[in-house]
Design a protein around this motif. Structure first.
Motif, PDB file in Angstrom:
ATOM      1  N   ALA A  14      65.003 -10.195  65.791  1.00 13.82           N
ATOM      2  CA  ALA A  14      64.661 -10.055  64.740  1.00 13.82           C
ATOM      3  C   ALA A  14      64.302 -11.758  63.839  1.00 13.82           C
ATOM      4  O   ALA A  14      65.494 -12.498  63.251  1.00 13.82           O
ATOM      5  N   MET A  15      63.379 -12.006  62.661  1.00 18.81           N
ATOM      6  CA  MET A  15      62.746 -12.464  61.951  1.00 18.81           C
ATOM      7  C   MET A  15      63.734 -12.257  60.540  1.00 18.81           C
ATOM      8  O   MET A  15      62.924 -11.266  59.861  1.00 18.81           O
ATOM      9  N   SER A  16      63.636 -13.003  59.426  1.00 24.53           N
ATOM     10  CA  SER A  16      64.283 -12.163  58.124  1.00 24.53           C
ATOM     11  C   SER A  16      63.438 -13.354  57.394  1.00 24.53           C
ATOM     12  O   SER A  16      63.521 -14.848  57.420  1.00 24.53           O
ATOM     13  N   GLY A  17      62.064 -12.862  56.413  1.00 23.53           N
ATOM     14  CA  GLY A  17      62.614 -13.831  55.292  1.00 23.53           C
ATOM     15  C   GLY A  17      63.406 -14.623  54.315  1.00 23.53           C
ATOM     16  O   GLY A  17      63.417 -15.586  53.948  1.00 23.53           O
ATOM     17  N   ARG A  18      65.045 -14.556  54.618  1.00 28.28           N
ATOM     18  CA  ARG A  18      66.040 -15.032  53.736  1.00 28.28           C
ATOM     19  C   ARG A  18      67.031 -16.099  54.374  1.00 28.28           C
ATOM     20  O   ARG A  18      66.857 -16.214  55.590  1.00 28.28           O
ATOM     21  N   ALA A  19      66.852 -16.872  53.707  1.00 34.35           N
ATOM     22  CA  ALA A  19      67.742 -18.685  54.306  1.00 34.35           C
ATOM     23  C   ALA A  19      68.895 -18.459  54.186  1.00 34.35           C
ATOM     24  O   ALA A  19      69.662 -18.781  55.375  1.00 34.35           O
ATOM     25  N   HIS A  20      70.093 -17.145  53.285  1.00 35.20           N
ATOM     26  CA  HIS A  20      71.256 -17.258  53.968  1.00 35.20           C
ATOM     27  C   HIS A  20      71.908 -15.747  53.456  1.00 35.20           C
ATOM     28  O   HIS A  20      71.118 -14.943  53.398  1.00 35.20           O
ATOM     29  N   ALA A  21      72.611 -15.896  53.670  1.00 30.37           N
ATOM     30  CA  ALA A  21      73.245 -14.157  54.081  1.00 30.37           C
ATOM     31  C   ALA A  21      74.033 -13.475  53.283  1.00 30.37           C
ATOM     32  O   ALA A  21      74.198 -12.623  53.151  1.00 30.37           O
ATOM     33  N   GLN A  22      73.967 -13.672  51.528  1.00 31.08           N
ATOM     34  CA  GLN A  22      74.256 -12.900  50.741  1.00 31.08           C
ATOM     35  C   GLN A  22      73.663 -11.157  50.570  1.00 31.08           C
ATOM     36  O   GLN A  22      72.260 -12.080  51.472  1.00 31.08           O
ATOM     37  N   LYS A  23      74.203 -10.702  50.407  1.00 32.88           N
ATOM     38  CA  LYS A  23      73.476  -9.278  51.017  1.00 32.88           C
ATOM     39  C   LYS A  23      71.754  -8.619  49.864  1.00 32.88           C
ATOM     40  O   LYS A  23      72.171  -9.495  48.923  1.00 32.88           O
ATOM     41  N   ALA A  24      70.673  -8.577  50.684  1.00 30.42           N
ATOM     42  CA  ALA A  24      70.044  -7.968  50.032  1.00 30.42           C
ATOM     43  C   ALA A  24      70.040  -6.460  49.577  1.00 30.42           C
ATOM     44  O   ALA A  24      71.047  -6.459  49.931  1.00 30.42           O
ATOM     45  N   GLN A  25      69.351  -6.666  48.428  1.00 34.27           N
ATOM     46  CA  GLN A  25      69.658  -5.267  47.602  1.00 34.27           C
ATOM     47  C   GLN A  25      68.820  -4.173  48.407  1.00 34.27           C
ATOM     48  O   GLN A  25      68.894  -2.868  48.723  1.00 34.27           O
ATOM     49  N   TYR A  26      67.763  -4.584  48.978  1.00 35.80           N
ATOM     50  CA  TYR A  26      66.853  -3.575  50.124  1.00 35.80           C
ATOM     51  C   TYR A  26      66.272  -4.367  51.101  1.00 35.80           C
ATOM     52  O   TYR A  26      65.710  -5.170  50.786  1.00 35.80           O
TER      53      TYR A  26
ATOM     54  N   THR B  23      61.178 -12.438  45.230  1.00 40.81           N
ATOM     55  CA  THR B  23      62.360 -11.479  44.877  1.00 40.81           C
ATOM     56  C   THR B  23      64.001 -11.416  43.924  1.00 40.81           C
ATOM     57  O   THR B  23      64.663 -10.618  44.221  1.00 40.81           O
ATOM     58  N   ASN B  24      63.757 -13.263  44.630  1.00 41.21           N
ATOM     59  CA  ASN B  24      65.150 -13.350  43.815  1.00 41.21           C
ATOM     60  C   ASN B  24      66.020 -12.977  45.258  1.00 41.21           C
ATOM     61  O   ASN B  24      67.139 -12.508  44.477  1.00 41.21           O
ATOM     62  N   GLY B  25      65.710 -13.068  46.109  1.00 42.33           N
ATOM     63  CA  GLY B  25      66.636 -12.412  47.449  1.00 42.33           C
ATOM     64  C   GLY B  25      66.857 -11.068  47.121  1.00 42.33           C
ATOM     65  O   GLY B  25      67.670 -10.389  48.128  1.00 42.33           O
ATOM     66  N   ARG B  26      65.959 -10.317  46.721  1.00 42.13           N
ATOM     67  CA  ARG B  26      66.844  -9.289  46.902  1.00 42.13           C
ATOM     68  C   ARG B  26      66.021  -8.050  47.780  1.00 42.13           C
ATOM     69  O   ARG B  26      67.124  -6.925  48.185  1.00 42.13           O
ATOM     70  N   VAL B  27      64.909  -8.636  48.423  1.00 40.16           N
ATOM     71  CA  VAL B  27      64.664  -7.769  49.514  1.00 40.16           C
ATOM     72  C   VAL B  27      64.472  -8.760  50.600  1.00 40.16           C
ATOM     73  O   VAL B  27      64.045  -9.849  51.023  1.00 40.16           O
ATOM     74  N   ASP B  28      65.154  -8.198  51.602  1.00 36.76           N
ATOM     75  CA  ASP B  28      65.265  -8.540  52.765  1.00 36.76           C
ATOM     76  C   ASP B  28      64.314  -8.000  53.875  1.00 36.76           C
ATOM     77  O   ASP B  28      64.615  -6.907  54.163  1.00 36.76           O
ATOM     78  N   LEU B  29      63.196  -8.871  54.348  1.00 35.98           N
ATOM     79  CA  LEU B  29      62.615  -8.588  54.792  1.00 35.98           C
ATOM     80  C   LEU B  29      62.048  -8.413  56.860  1.00 35.98           C
ATOM     81  O   LEU B  29      62.612  -9.853  57.413  1.00 35.98           O
ATOM     82  N   GLN B  30      63.022  -8.278  57.129  1.00 37.50           N
ATOM     83  CA  GLN B  30      63.342  -7.544  58.634  1.00 37.50           C
ATOM     84  C   GLN B  30      62.421  -7.995  59.921  1.00 37.50           C
ATOM     85  O   GLN B  30      61.711  -6.909  59.641  1.00 37.50           O
ATOM     86  N   ILE B  31      61.860  -9.236  60.630  1.00 38.04           N
ATOM     87  CA  ILE B  31      60.114  -8.345  61.595  1.00 38.04           C
ATOM     88  C   ILE B  31      61.113  -8.187  62.899  1.00 38.04           C
ATOM     89  O   ILE B  31      61.387  -9.185  63.271  1.00 38.04           O
ATOM     90  N   PHE B  32      60.364  -7.328  63.944  1.00 37.52           N
ATOM     91  CA  PHE B  32      60.832  -6.892  65.356  1.00 37.52           C
ATOM     92  C   PHE B  32      59.896  -6.792  65.978  1.00 37.52           C
ATOM     93  O   PHE B  32      58.353  -5.636  65.628  1.00 37.52           O
ATOM     94  N   PRO B  33      59.241  -8.173  66.201  1.00 38.55           N
ATOM     95  CA  PRO B  33      57.664  -8.435  67.145  1.00 38.55           C
ATOM     96  C   PRO B  33      57.973  -7.372  68.264  1.00 38.55           C
ATOM     97  O   PRO B  33      59.550  -7.191  68.777  1.00 38.55           O
TER      98      PRO B  33
END
Ligand code: X2X
Length: 340
Positions: free
Chosen positions: A23-35, A64-74
């Motif tokens: 899965a690919m994610s747009g977030r650069a670091h592992a801090q927990k996203a809200q969504y 969203t300042n890291g609040r949203v982590d959209l994970q892509i499952f191709p």
């Protein structure tokens, strides 16, 4: 069966185990996203759909300042189209891109955009889909309790590939064993053309072609290339027999759980990525012929009039006009041209 990377990607989902490492994610670091939102699609990583989705996930995380982590499952990792449609309805995944023609198993009105030879070119497609016809289909999708983004993503004009012979006119399709997606309109159209269609989910198409369960399939050039169908198909016939696109769907509960400001950011980036993806796909579909030919694929022009005439003779247009209804058909014809 030898386990190749292709099989792993294709069949990983068959064991009902997702492959989170892919899965690919747009977030650069592992801090927990809200969504944390899962977006599933059926296409290879190299297709513009996934390239633009990756960029979009990064833009959403940033705005969203890291609040949203959209994970892509191709690559259908979370299941076939049929399964994933059930998951986006139940909330198992939050987002899913799906052809209107497959979505039609749930929203019958959504297959109207795939009527054979309805659109002559991309100008006609976008005028209709960003206009009255698209609005009509989105309204029907919303009635089924799904959220749909405004801009449909492109799949493209579809061409027929074959391992056995070039398809030039309708007679060449007689009893031709062709894979079609799981969709009533697709099956009906290829039956009307005299072919022998089999419904197969996309993840199984490469193997079905390789093992000759079917002799051919039909897809836009960007898919023939990124899914490497040219490895198992010799001929590509430029039939442009229908246009196809992907509605960007969201689970309603998950969408409504997002605060309005977050929703606006997410929708803005999804629609913007869709517009870029349209340009990428059009470019690929226009230029890939040369590259595929250099790899040994043999191309031919087809005779669209012979296919159209066969569809008319078989009552295809009048049958589907009756199914969609006078009102919807009038919207289609206002958006394109008179067909039935
Ligand atoms: O299944 C297909 O052929 C594809 C990838 O084009 C669709 O999603 C409709």
């Amino acid at each position: 069966m030898t386990i190749t990377r292709r099989n792993l990607l294709t069949y990983g989902a068959a064991s009902a185990v997702a492959l989170p490492a892919l899965a690919m994610s747009g977030r650069a670091h592992a801090q927990k996203a809200q969504y944390t939102l899962k977006y599933a699609n059926n296409l290879p990583l190299s297709h513009p759909m996934n390239i633009r989705a990756k960029e979009m996930a990064v833009a959403i995380a940033a705005e969203t300042n890291g609040r949203v982590d959209l994970q892509i499952f191709p690559s259908g990792q979370l299941g076939s189209d049929t399964d994933t449609l059930a998951q986006v309805r139940s909330g198992g995944v939050e987002f899913f891109t799906l052809s209107g023609l497959i979505l039609a198993t749930l929203v019958p009105a959504a297959s109207i955009t795939g009527i054979g030879f309805a659109f002559d070119d991309y100008d006609a497609v976008w005028k209709a889909l960003d206009g009255e016809l698209g609005a009509h289909v989105r309204k029907e999708i919303e009635k089924a309790n799904l959220v749909v983004m405004e801009k449909i993503w492109d799949n493209g004009f579809r061409q027929i590939t074959s391992s056995s012979k070039p398809i030039v006119n309708a007679d060449d399709l007689k009893a031709f064993k062709i894979r079609v997606p799981v969709s009533p309109l697709w099956t009906s159209m290829f039956k009307a053309l005299g072919a022998a269609p089999t419904s197969i989910n996309f993840g199984e198409v490469y193997t079905a072609l390789q093992t000759k369960v079917v002799d051919g399939q039909e897809n836009p050039m960007a898919i023939v290339s990124t899914a490497k169908f040219n490895e198992v198909q010799k001929f590509c016939s430029l039939t442009n027999h229908m246009w196809d696109g992907f509605w960007f769907l969201a689970n309603k509960k998950a969408w409504e759980k997002l605060p309005p400001d977050v929703r606006a950011i997410v929708a803005k980036h999804i629609n913007a990525a869709g517009m870029k993806q349209r340009a990428d796909v059009a470019e690929l579909n226009a230029t890939l012929q040369k590259e595929l030919a250099s790899k040994g694929m043999v191309f031919n022009e087809a005779k669209p009039d012979s296919f159209r005439a066969r569809l008319r003779e078989a009552g295809f247009y009048s049958e589907w006009k009756a199914k969609f209804g006078e009102e919807a058909w009038a919207i289609l014809e206002r958006s394109t041209k008179k067909m039935a």
